[in-house]
Design a protein around this motif. Sequence first.
Motif, PDB file in Angstrom:
ATOM      1  N   VAL A  12      62.787  48.262  35.778  1.00 57.17           N
ATOM      2  CA  VAL A  12      62.162  48.919  36.932  1.00 57.17           C
ATOM      3  C   VAL A  12      60.652  48.987  36.740  1.00 57.17           C
ATOM      4  N   ALA A  13      60.214  49.287  35.523  1.00 59.31           N
ATOM      5  CA  ALA A  13      58.771  49.334  35.235  1.00 59.31           C
ATOM      6  C   ALA A  13      58.137  47.964  35.436  1.00 59.31           C
ATOM      7  N   GLN A  14      58.839  46.899  35.068  1.00 59.13           N
ATOM      8  CA  GLN A  14      58.308  45.550  35.266  1.00 59.13           C
ATOM      9  C   GLN A  14      58.209  45.208  36.746  1.00 59.13           C
ATOM     10  N   TYR A  15      59.236  45.578  37.533  1.00 61.15           N
ATOM     11  CA  TYR A  15      59.180  45.330  38.973  1.00 61.15           C
ATOM     12  C   TYR A  15      58.067  46.144  39.620  1.00 61.15           C
ATOM     13  N   ASP A  16      57.868  47.361  39.154  1.00 60.73           N
ATOM     14  CA  ASP A  16      56.779  48.184  39.653  1.00 60.73           C
ATOM     15  C   ASP A  16      55.437  47.525  39.354  1.00 60.73           C
ATOM     16  N   GLN A  17      55.321  46.974  38.170  1.00 61.11           N
ATOM     17  CA  GLN A  17      54.107  46.260  37.760  1.00 61.11           C
ATOM     18  C   GLN A  17      53.859  45.044  38.657  1.00 61.11           C
ATOM     19  N   LEU A  18      54.908  44.290  38.950  1.00 58.64           N
ATOM     20  CA  LEU A  18      54.766  43.123  39.833  1.00 58.64           C
ATOM     21  C   LEU A  18      54.348  43.536  41.237  1.00 58.64           C
ATOM     22  N   GLY A  19      54.918  44.627  41.719  1.00 61.18           N
ATOM     23  CA  GLY A  19      54.534  45.129  43.035  1.00 61.18           C
ATOM     24  C   GLY A  19      53.072  45.527  43.083  1.00 61.18           C
ATOM     25  N   ALA A  20      52.609  46.175  42.025  1.00 61.08           N
ATOM     26  CA  ALA A  20      51.194  46.565  41.950  1.00 61.08           C
ATOM     27  C   ALA A  20      50.302  45.331  41.875  1.00 61.08           C
ATOM     28  N   GLN A  21      50.750  44.303  41.166  1.00 59.87           N
ATOM     29  CA  GLN A  21      49.965  43.068  41.066  1.00 59.87           C
ATOM     30  C   GLN A  21      49.867  42.390  42.430  1.00 59.87           C
ATOM     31  N   GLU A  22      50.964  42.333  43.156  1.00 58.24           N
ATOM     32  CA  GLU A  22      50.932  41.749  44.498  1.00 58.24           C
ATOM     33  C   GLU A  22      50.022  42.550  45.421  1.00 58.24           C
ATOM     34  N   ARG A  23      50.049  43.867  45.261  1.00 60.45           N
ATOM     35  CA  ARG A  23      49.182  44.716  46.076  1.00 60.45           C
ATOM     36  C   ARG A  23      47.712  44.460  45.742  1.00 60.45           C
ATOM     37  N   ALA A  24      47.386  44.296  44.457  1.00 61.44           N
ATOM     38  CA  ALA A  24      46.010  44.004  44.051  1.00 61.44           C
ATOM     39  C   ALA A  24      45.545  42.662  44.621  1.00 61.44           C
ATOM     40  N   ILE A  25      46.427  41.663  44.613  1.00 69.01           N
ATOM     41  CA  ILE A  25      46.085  40.359  45.197  1.00 69.01           C
ATOM     42  C   ILE A  25      45.823  40.500  46.693  1.00 69.01           C
ATOM     43  N   ALA A  26      46.678  41.263  47.382  1.00 69.98           N
ATOM     44  CA  ALA A  26      46.495  41.475  48.823  1.00 69.98           C
ATOM     45  C   ALA A  26      45.184  42.209  49.107  1.00 69.98           C
ATOM     46  N   ILE A  27      44.861  43.171  48.288  1.00 69.21           N
ATOM     47  CA  ILE A  27      43.600  43.892  48.455  1.00 69.21           C
ATOM     48  C   ILE A  27      42.424  42.940  48.252  1.00 69.21           C
ATOM     49  N   GLY A  28      42.518  42.071  47.244  1.00 65.85           N
ATOM     50  CA  GLY A  28      41.472  41.082  47.009  1.00 65.85           C
ATOM     51  C   GLY A  28      41.277  40.173  48.209  1.00 65.85           C
ATOM     52  N   ARG A  29      42.374  39.760  48.831  1.00 66.82           N
ATOM     53  CA  ARG A  29      42.273  38.920  50.037  1.00 66.82           C
ATOM     54  C   ARG A  29      41.613  39.674  51.185  1.00 66.82           C
ATOM     55  N   GLN A  30      42.007  40.944  51.354  1.00 68.02           N
ATOM     56  CA  GLN A  30      41.400  41.749  52.408  1.00 68.02           C
ATOM     57  C   GLN A  30      39.900  41.882  52.193  1.00 68.02           C
ATOM     58  N   ILE A  31      39.505  42.125  50.968  1.00 68.87           N
ATOM     59  CA  ILE A  31      38.088  42.271  50.647  1.00 68.87           C
ATOM     60  C   ILE A  31      37.349  40.977  50.950  1.00 68.87           C
ATOM     61  N   ARG A  32      37.920  39.841  50.543  1.00 71.81           N
ATOM     62  CA  ARG A  32      37.280  38.549  50.785  1.00 71.81           C
ATOM     63  C   ARG A  32      37.153  38.287  52.283  1.00 71.81           C
ATOM     64  N   ASN A  33      38.215  38.585  53.052  1.00 68.87           N
ATOM     65  CA  ASN A  33      38.164  38.383  54.502  1.00 68.87           C
ATOM     66  C   ASN A  33      37.103  39.265  55.156  1.00 68.87           C
ATOM     67  N   LEU A  34      37.013  40.506  54.713  1.00 73.12           N
ATOM     68  CA  LEU A  34      36.004  41.397  55.272  1.00 73.12           C
ATOM     69  C   LEU A  34      34.599  40.917  54.957  1.00 73.12           C
ATOM     70  N   ARG A  35      34.402  40.424  53.756  1.00 78.58           N
ATOM     71  CA  ARG A  35      33.074  39.928  53.384  1.00 78.58           C
ATOM     72  C   ARG A  35      32.721  38.658  54.143  1.00 78.58           C
TER      73      ARG A  35
END
Length: 122
Positions: free
Chosen positions: A94-117
């Motif tokens: 469960v901790a590993q899946y939580d980690q993967l979810g957080a990683q996917e969220r960080a990638i999505a945030i990075g994309r949002q930031i790039r699109n906004l810029r």
Amino acid sequence: MYRIVLFCMFALTASPTLAGDQPKDQETDRLMQVLRDEIAREDCLWRESLERLSNQTSDEQQKIAGLVAYFCSQKNRERIVQGATTEDLVRHEVAQYDQLGAQERAIAIGRQIRNLRERRLP
């Protein structure tokens, strides 16, 4: 979607507290702590992503997002595996899946930031 779920969890658990009543049981306290940890992680993901994920390639973003997710998920990981033995694979999984979810969220945030810029630049 993620924020809507967090808001609903907050509204359901915080309403007695906001009304002046103290949380009635240990489960409510635990749920409130989980909610605080999730909000803190989301804030950390945004701050760290703003700082580190702006101008990298997608491969670099994935590596950096993994590090950002690991850093920002420390409390959540500790809470999930708290009291687990080495044979307790379910909690570690469960901790590993939580980690993967957080990683996917960080990638999505990075994309949002790039699109906004990119929208800002002429």
